[in-house]
Write a protein that holds these residues in place. Structure first.
Motif, PDB file in Angstrom:
ATOM      1  N   ASP A 176      -9.588 -10.154   0.057  1.00  0.00           N
ATOM      2  CA  ASP A 176      -9.792  -9.061  -1.178  1.00  0.00           C
ATOM      3  C   ASP A 176      -9.129  -7.644  -0.469  1.00  0.00           C
ATOM      4  O   ASP A 176      -9.908  -6.728  -0.301  1.00  0.00           O
ATOM      5  N   ILE A 177      -7.777  -7.793  -0.445  1.00  0.00           N
ATOM      6  CA  ILE A 177      -7.209  -6.390   0.185  1.00  0.00           C
ATOM      7  C   ILE A 177      -6.773  -5.566  -0.973  1.00  0.00           C
ATOM      8  O   ILE A 177      -6.244  -6.154  -1.915  1.00  0.00           O
ATOM      9  N   TYR A 178      -7.118  -4.238  -0.633  1.00  0.00           N
ATOM     10  CA  TYR A 178      -6.707  -3.428  -1.512  1.00  0.00           C
ATOM     11  C   TYR A 178      -5.459  -2.717  -1.420  1.00  0.00           C
ATOM     12  O   TYR A 178      -4.643  -2.715  -2.141  1.00  0.00           O
ATOM     13  N   ARG A 179      -5.341  -2.380  -0.032  1.00  0.00           N
ATOM     14  CA  ARG A 179      -4.181  -1.715   0.555  1.00  0.00           C
ATOM     15  C   ARG A 179      -4.010  -1.963   1.984  1.00  0.00           C
ATOM     16  O   ARG A 179      -5.093  -1.812   2.775  1.00  0.00           O
ATOM     17  N   THR A 180      -2.766  -2.071   2.479  1.00  0.00           N
ATOM     18  CA  THR A 180      -2.495  -2.386   4.026  1.00  0.00           C
ATOM     19  C   THR A 180      -1.819  -1.013   4.424  1.00  0.00           C
ATOM     20  O   THR A 180      -0.909  -0.451   3.802  1.00  0.00           O
ATOM     21  N   TYR A 181      -2.005  -0.496   5.610  1.00  0.00           N
ATOM     22  CA  TYR A 181      -1.632   0.542   6.079  1.00  0.00           C
ATOM     23  C   TYR A 181      -0.819   0.436   7.318  1.00  0.00           C
ATOM     24  O   TYR A 181       0.146  -0.292   7.238  1.00  0.00           O
ATOM     25  N   ASP A 182      -0.994   0.742   8.463  1.00  0.00           N
ATOM     26  CA  ASP A 182      -0.227   0.574   9.689  1.00  0.00           C
ATOM     27  C   ASP A 182      -0.253  -1.097   9.857  1.00  0.00           C
ATOM     28  O   ASP A 182      -1.565  -1.671   9.938  1.00  0.00           O
ATOM     29  N   MET A 183       0.683  -1.656  10.687  1.00  0.00           N
ATOM     30  CA  MET A 183       0.680  -2.873  11.053  1.00  0.00           C
ATOM     31  C   MET A 183       1.065  -3.023  12.508  1.00  0.00           C
ATOM     32  O   MET A 183       2.236  -2.276  12.583  1.00  0.00           O
ATOM     33  N   GLN A 216      -4.024  -2.603   9.818  1.00  0.00           N
ATOM     34  CA  GLN A 216      -4.896  -1.533   9.447  1.00  0.00           C
ATOM     35  C   GLN A 216      -5.200  -1.581   7.983  1.00  0.00           C
ATOM     36  O   GLN A 216      -3.962  -1.243   7.186  1.00  0.00           O
ATOM     37  N   LEU A 217      -6.295  -2.034   7.280  1.00  0.00           N
ATOM     38  CA  LEU A 217      -6.271  -2.118   5.752  1.00  0.00           C
ATOM     39  C   LEU A 217      -7.555  -2.090   5.288  1.00  0.00           C
ATOM     40  O   LEU A 217      -8.495  -1.627   5.613  1.00  0.00           O
ATOM     41  N   TRP A 218      -7.409  -1.799   3.698  1.00  0.00           N
ATOM     42  CA  TRP A 218      -8.588  -1.271   3.142  1.00  0.00           C
ATOM     43  C   TRP A 218      -8.827  -2.743   2.166  1.00  0.00           C
ATOM     44  O   TRP A 218      -8.142  -3.026   1.505  1.00  0.00           O
ATOM     45  N   ALA A 219     -10.195  -3.251   2.640  1.00  0.00           N
ATOM     46  CA  ALA A 219     -10.680  -4.333   1.659  1.00  0.00           C
ATOM     47  C   ALA A 219     -11.504  -3.832   0.564  1.00  0.00           C
ATOM     48  O   ALA A 219     -12.439  -2.839   0.840  1.00  0.00           O
ATOM     49  N   ARG A 220     -11.470  -4.546  -0.508  1.00  0.00           N
ATOM     50  CA  ARG A 220     -12.448  -4.313  -1.643  1.00  0.00           C
ATOM     51  C   ARG A 220     -13.743  -4.067  -1.231  1.00  0.00           C
ATOM     52  O   ARG A 220     -14.721  -3.569  -1.803  1.00  0.00           O
ATOM     53  N   SER A 221     -14.127  -5.241  -0.607  1.00  0.00           N
ATOM     54  CA  SER A 221     -15.526  -5.612  -0.300  1.00  0.00           C
ATOM     55  C   SER A 221     -16.153  -4.953   0.654  1.00  0.00           C
ATOM     56  O   SER A 221     -17.430  -4.790   1.060  1.00  0.00           O
ATOM     57  N   LYS A 222     -15.257  -4.242   1.523  1.00  0.00           N
ATOM     58  CA  LYS A 222     -15.668  -3.273   2.606  1.00  0.00           C
ATOM     59  C   LYS A 222     -15.102  -2.018   2.652  1.00  0.00           C
ATOM     60  O   LYS A 222     -13.995  -1.753   3.441  1.00  0.00           O
ATOM     61  N   PRO A 223     -15.436  -1.260   1.952  1.00  0.00           N
ATOM     62  CA  PRO A 223     -14.713   0.289   1.590  1.00  0.00           C
ATOM     63  C   PRO A 223     -14.361   0.822   2.905  1.00  0.00           C
ATOM     64  O   PRO A 223     -15.424   0.946   3.745  1.00  0.00           O
ATOM     65  N   GLY A 224     -13.171   1.231   3.083  1.00  0.00           N
ATOM     66  CA  GLY A 224     -13.207   2.132   4.380  1.00  0.00           C
ATOM     67  C   GLY A 224     -11.949   1.610   4.985  1.00  0.00           C
ATOM     68  O   GLY A 224     -11.437   0.312   4.819  1.00  0.00           O
TER      69      GLY A 224
END
Length: 121
Positions: free
Chosen positions: A27-34, A98-106
């Motif tokens: 449940d990925i909202y957005r990905t940042y650094d890879m 490095q990403l933001w998951a919907r089920s684990k905000p942050g």
């Protein structure tokens, strides 16, 4: 939940090429650094290449001109194209997203289990 899996490792002769893939799923909202790291036996883990969300790339000196990192945000995937492989590139290559998951905000780092690259004749 988020899972990160790497693909594409293997045995290659010196001078050969490999393309590694790293896919994040869940449940990925957005990905940042890879980032791609590697660790050879008896050595510390080192950062090989990184790419920001804006597409800014960075490489460790030993792979500049030989490796290329890229990303496909629609697929939550990062790639590492490795050309001109040398014996000293032999290592376990791991991906960190490095990403933001919907089920684990942050913003958190998620790691894969790694894929082995062996360069030998």
């Amino acid at each position: 939940q988020v899972q990160v899996v790497e693909f594409g490792g293997g045995l290659v002769q010196p001078g050969g090429s490999l393309r590694l893939s790293c896919v994040a799923s869940g449940d990925i909202y957005r990905t940042y650094d890879m980032n791609w790291y590697r660790q050879a036996p008896g050595k510390q883990r080192e950062l090989v290449a990184s790419i920001t969300r804006a597409g800014v790339e960075n490489y460790t000196d030993s792979v500049k001109g030989r490796f290329t990192i890229s990303r496909d945000d629609a697929k939550s995937t990062t790639y590492l194209q490795m050309n001109g492989l040398k014996a000293e590139d032999t290592a376990l290559y791991s991906c960190k997203q490095q990403l933001w998951a919907r089920s684990k905000p942050g913003l958190f780092d998620y790691w894969g289990q790694g894929t082995q690259v062996t360069v030998s004749s």
